[in-house]
Design an enzyme around this catalytic site. Structure first.
Site, mmCIF file in Angstrom:
data_model
loop_
_atom_site.group_PDB
_atom_site.id
_atom_site.type_symbol
_atom_site.label_atom_id
_atom_site.label_comp_id
_atom_site.label_asym_id
_atom_site.label_seq_id
_atom_site.Cartn_x
_atom_site.Cartn_y
_atom_site.Cartn_z
ATOM 1 N N TYR A 160 67.376 11.530 51.986
ATOM 2 C CA TYR A 160 65.916 11.441 51.918
ATOM 3 C C TYR A 160 65.286 12.819 51.761
ATOM 4 C CZ TYR A 160 65.532 6.453 52.937
ATOM 5 O OH TYR A 160 65.580 5.081 52.860
ATOM 6 N N ARG A 200 66.317 15.411 50.336
ATOM 7 C CA ARG A 200 66.505 15.917 48.969
ATOM 8 C C ARG A 200 65.598 15.214 47.962
ATOM 9 N NH1 ARG A 200 72.627 17.828 48.829
ATOM 10 N NH2 ARG A 200 72.867 18.006 51.080
ATOM 11 N N GLU A 239 57.137 8.076 61.489
ATOM 12 C CA GLU A 239 56.162 8.502 60.482
ATOM 13 C C GLU A 239 56.955 9.025 59.300
ATOM 14 O OE1 GLU A 239 55.120 12.078 59.672
ATOM 15 O OE2 GLU A 239 53.739 11.246 58.238
#
Length: 193
Positions: free
Chosen positions: A121, A123, A144
């Site tokens: 994620y 990257r 979040e």
């Protein structure tokens, strides 16, 4: 005594079997229903939590968002989609959503955690933010998830999102339970209180 070293897989498994993480996966899971997945479960020095299939995004025109006020009416459900890659939501550019873990956590009174993004994620410019799980805290984790890019971004439901790292130290004078923390026992997505 102070803080000990980070807890390893054997120590995490022992605590999880005593009820720290439910449901709990003793090994890293890399497939869901025959589809390649972003891994979840135990890793060498952590636990990759699964994000559930409930996501909320701010309604248009909400201004300002205020952490001191009840926010539940300022959010709307973001629909989960599905294709050959899995179940997912699309996060619009430069925005964020709230989600939650599939696992219920019961943190021992001498343990604190921090959570970091999984590299797949990170990257892609997807930045999950999770506050520490304090000693004595229990509940479902509210997540979040920010899309920092100028493109739509996929986040996969039921798969790994962040790696939780565990640190053991002397029991603090006051745990989250002792302080009467406002997020104790939360379930699902819990808005700012």
């Amino acid at each position: 005594k102070g803080i000990e070293m980070i807890l390893n897989d054997k120590q995490i498994i022992e605590l999880a079997e005593q009820g720290m993480i439910t449901p709990f996966h003793r090994e890293s899971v890399k497939q869901v229903k025959g589809i390649k997945a972003l891994s979840f479960g135990v890793s060498s020095f952590g636990y990759d939590l699964q994000v559930a299939d409930e996501f909320r995004i701010l309604k248009k025109g909400v201004d300002p968002i205020d952490p001191k006020k009840n926010q539940a009416d300022q959010w709307e459900r973001l629909p989960v989609q599905e294709d050959g890659t899995g179940r997912y939501v699309i996060i619009p550019p430069h925005s964020f959503v709230l989600g939650h873990s599939m696992e219920y956590w019961c943190i021992p009174k001498d343990v604190v955690t921090i959570a970091v993004a999984k590299s797949s994620y990170a990257r892609c410019g997807i930045i999950p933010n999770v506050t520490p799980f304090e000693p004595g805290w229990e509940g479902i984790v509210t997540l979040e998830i920010t899309n920092s890019t100028d493109r739509n971004a996929k986040v996969y439901a039921g798969e790994g999102l962040v790696q939780v790292l565990f640190f053991r130290g002397d029991r603090p004078e006051k745990t989250y339970t002792d302080k009467g923390g406002r997020y104790q026992g939360q379930t699902g997505i819990t808005h700012s209180r």
